[in-house]
Design an enzyme around this catalytic site. Structure first.
Site, PDB file in Angstrom:
ATOM      1  N   ASP A   1      12.238  40.232  54.831  1.00 55.14           N
ATOM      2  CA  ASP A   1      12.845  40.278  55.739  1.00 55.14           C
ATOM      3  C   ASP A   1      12.205  40.679  56.954  1.00 55.14           C
ATOM      4  O   ASP A   1      12.188  40.581  58.434  1.00 55.14           O
ATOM      5  CB  ASP A   1      14.386  40.422  55.682  1.00 55.14           C
ATOM      6  CG  ASP A   1      15.256  41.018  54.829  1.00 55.14           C
ATOM      7  OD1 ASP A   1      15.141  40.405  55.292  1.00 55.14           O
ATOM      8  OD2 ASP A   1      16.193  41.929  53.978  1.00 55.14           O
TER       9      ASP A   1
ATOM     10  N   GLU B   1      13.153  32.717  54.973  1.00 56.84           N
ATOM     11  CA  GLU B   1      13.168  31.886  54.102  1.00 56.84           C
ATOM     12  C   GLU B   1      11.519  30.978  54.203  1.00 56.84           C
ATOM     13  O   GLU B   1      10.862  31.551  53.234  1.00 56.84           O
ATOM     14  CB  GLU B   1      13.833  30.358  54.150  1.00 56.84           C
ATOM     15  CG  GLU B   1      15.297  30.643  54.324  1.00 56.84           C
ATOM     16  CD  GLU B   1      15.595  31.351  53.112  1.00 56.84           C
ATOM     17  OE1 GLU B   1      14.601  31.501  51.353  1.00 56.84           O
ATOM     18  OE2 GLU B   1      16.961  32.230  52.320  1.00 56.84           O
TER      19      GLU B   1
END
Length: 432
Positions: A375, A290
């Site tokens: 990611d 995030e």
């Protein structure tokens, strides 16, 4: 603003364009949904080889059954929504509602009549969608063990949502309508500026005022998790105004984590279901993902794109709202005596989605690109293996299918399919 009657024959082309967009979007959605259900059903009997060692067959089959059940319900809902759209527009539903609201114009005044029209439409739309929400929550989600919402909580949530909509929505709607009725042709630019300011304000109001009306937010008390998270935030240079755990389990078994707010309202929120399911290193990896969206400026990019698209939308509305053919081509009679601003706004919001639907795959592609980048950032700041483990657990807990139809996924998926995502995470961790 008041409409000017169009010359004969100018309404046929817009009507045909709208009908074509509705039919084509409906058929495309139906085709994509049928592909997804067939593909998932065809791969139900065996776990994909890449996941055979980590995902039980029972979990894989539950995900397949959940996906198919949601697809079937979605197909019925699609048919209902399409019928409603045609009913509101070409069959005269919105026109009928407007004629009713016009009977109150002398008692309520021009602004009061328009707010009454908006409110009546919103309430009717909510009532018409209520059976679908009830079935989805208390039948479909219940069947697969996800629902934890009681009927009482469902009703209370609905009443609270209605109250919030009235308190926060009506004043803003009144401002937009007032700007639409102001002299000059550049009202849409001022309305767009108000829209931007309103959205920025809501980024502060919603976390601090609105969200606590629906959920409890308690400071993160797990010391092991808090230490890891605070260290991660410090490494990444992210200043948060607090770490909170939300009681998401009182409504659903699904888990999640998110950032919210702006400035002093910026905070990190974990669902209690996520805290219970993942271990501290996995939670750190999810949070690092995030954070990747912030560090790669994805949040800012999405916000700017949203504002740019809304500017184009307001400009288009500014032109269409002065064309009586816009109203008549979609089954609505504009008033020659009363303002038509609320009517134009509703008609625009109804007519636009069938056209904008066709850019969905572009937006999905952009979103998936951001997920890959987040990611990669997470793998640099935390453990890629922990991120993979967390994603697999969340995939299983949320009954996400491991075998989506490739075309469906390319069109709709805002996140990469699990196989692609885990492969990319593994590749980031390998030496070049």
């Amino acid at each position: 603003m008041h409409a000017v009657l169009p010359s004969p024959g100018t309404t046929l082309a817009p009507t045909l364009a709208f009908i074509a967009a509705v039919i084509l979007s409906f058929l495309l959605k139906l085709w994509l949904s049928s592909r997804q259900m067939r593909h998932v059903s065809g791969h139900r009997q065996a776990v994909p080889e890449a996941f055979a060692a980590t995902v039980p067959l029972s979990a894989h089959q539950k995900a397949a059954d959940y996906t198919i059940a949601r697809g079937r319900l979605g197909t019925l809902h699609l048919a209902w929504d399409t019928a409603l759209l045609i009913g509101w527009t070409l069959l005269g539903g919105l026109d009928l509602l407007n004629q009713w609201a016009l009977t109150w114009r002398h008692e309520l005044g021009g602004m009061g009549y328009q707010l009454a029209l908006l409110t009546a439409f919103a309430l009717l739309s909510g009532v018409l969608d209520l059976p679908w929400s009830l079935y989805s929550t208390f039948r479909l989600e219940e069947r697969f063990g996800f629902n934890r919402t009681t009927l009482r909580l469902f009703i209370v949530d609905g009443l609270k949502g209605l109250g919030v909509g009235l308190v926060l929505g009506l004043p803003f709607a009144a401002l937009i309508l007032w700007l639409m009725g102001a002299p000059g042709h550049q009202w849409w630019l001022w309305a767009w500026g108000a829209w931007v300011a309103y959205n920025l304000l809501m980024m502060v109001v919603i976390p601090l005022v609105v969200a606590p009306l629906f959920n409890k937010f308690e400071p993160l008390s797990d010391a092991a998790v808090a230490d890891r998270v605070n260290a991660l935030l410090q490494r990444c240079g992210f200043a948060s105004k607090g770490l909170f755990v939300m009681d998401g389990s009182k409504r659903s078994a699904h888990g999640n984590a998110y950032f919210t707010g702006l400035g002093a309202a910026k905070r990190v929120v974990f669902f209690d279901t996520l805290i219970a399911r993942l271990n501290p290193p996995e939670i750190e990896a999810v949070l690092a993902h995030e954070l990747g969206h912030f560090k790669r400026r994805h949040v800012l990019q999405r916000m700017l794109l949203s504002f740019a698209l809304s500017l184009a939308g307001f400009a288009l509305l500014g032109w269409l709202s002065g064309q009586a053919g816009f109203f008549l081509s979609l089954g609505v009679r504009p008033s020659l005596e009363a303002p038509n601003d609320a009517l134009a706004l509703l008609l625009f919001l109804l007519a636009l989605p069938p056209f904008t639907f066709f850019v969905t795959p572009l937006m999905s592609f952009w979103s998936r690109k951001h997920e890959f980048e987040a990611d990669a950032y997470a793998c640099a700041q935390a453990s890629g293996q922990d991120l993979s483990n967390a994603l697999l657990k969340l995939h299983e807990d949320n009954a996400g299918t491991l075998t989506p139809d490739p075309v469906f996924a390319r069109f709709y998926y805002s996140h990469p399919p699990a196989s692609e995502r885990l492969a990319a995470i593994a590749a980031v961790g390998r030496p070049a």
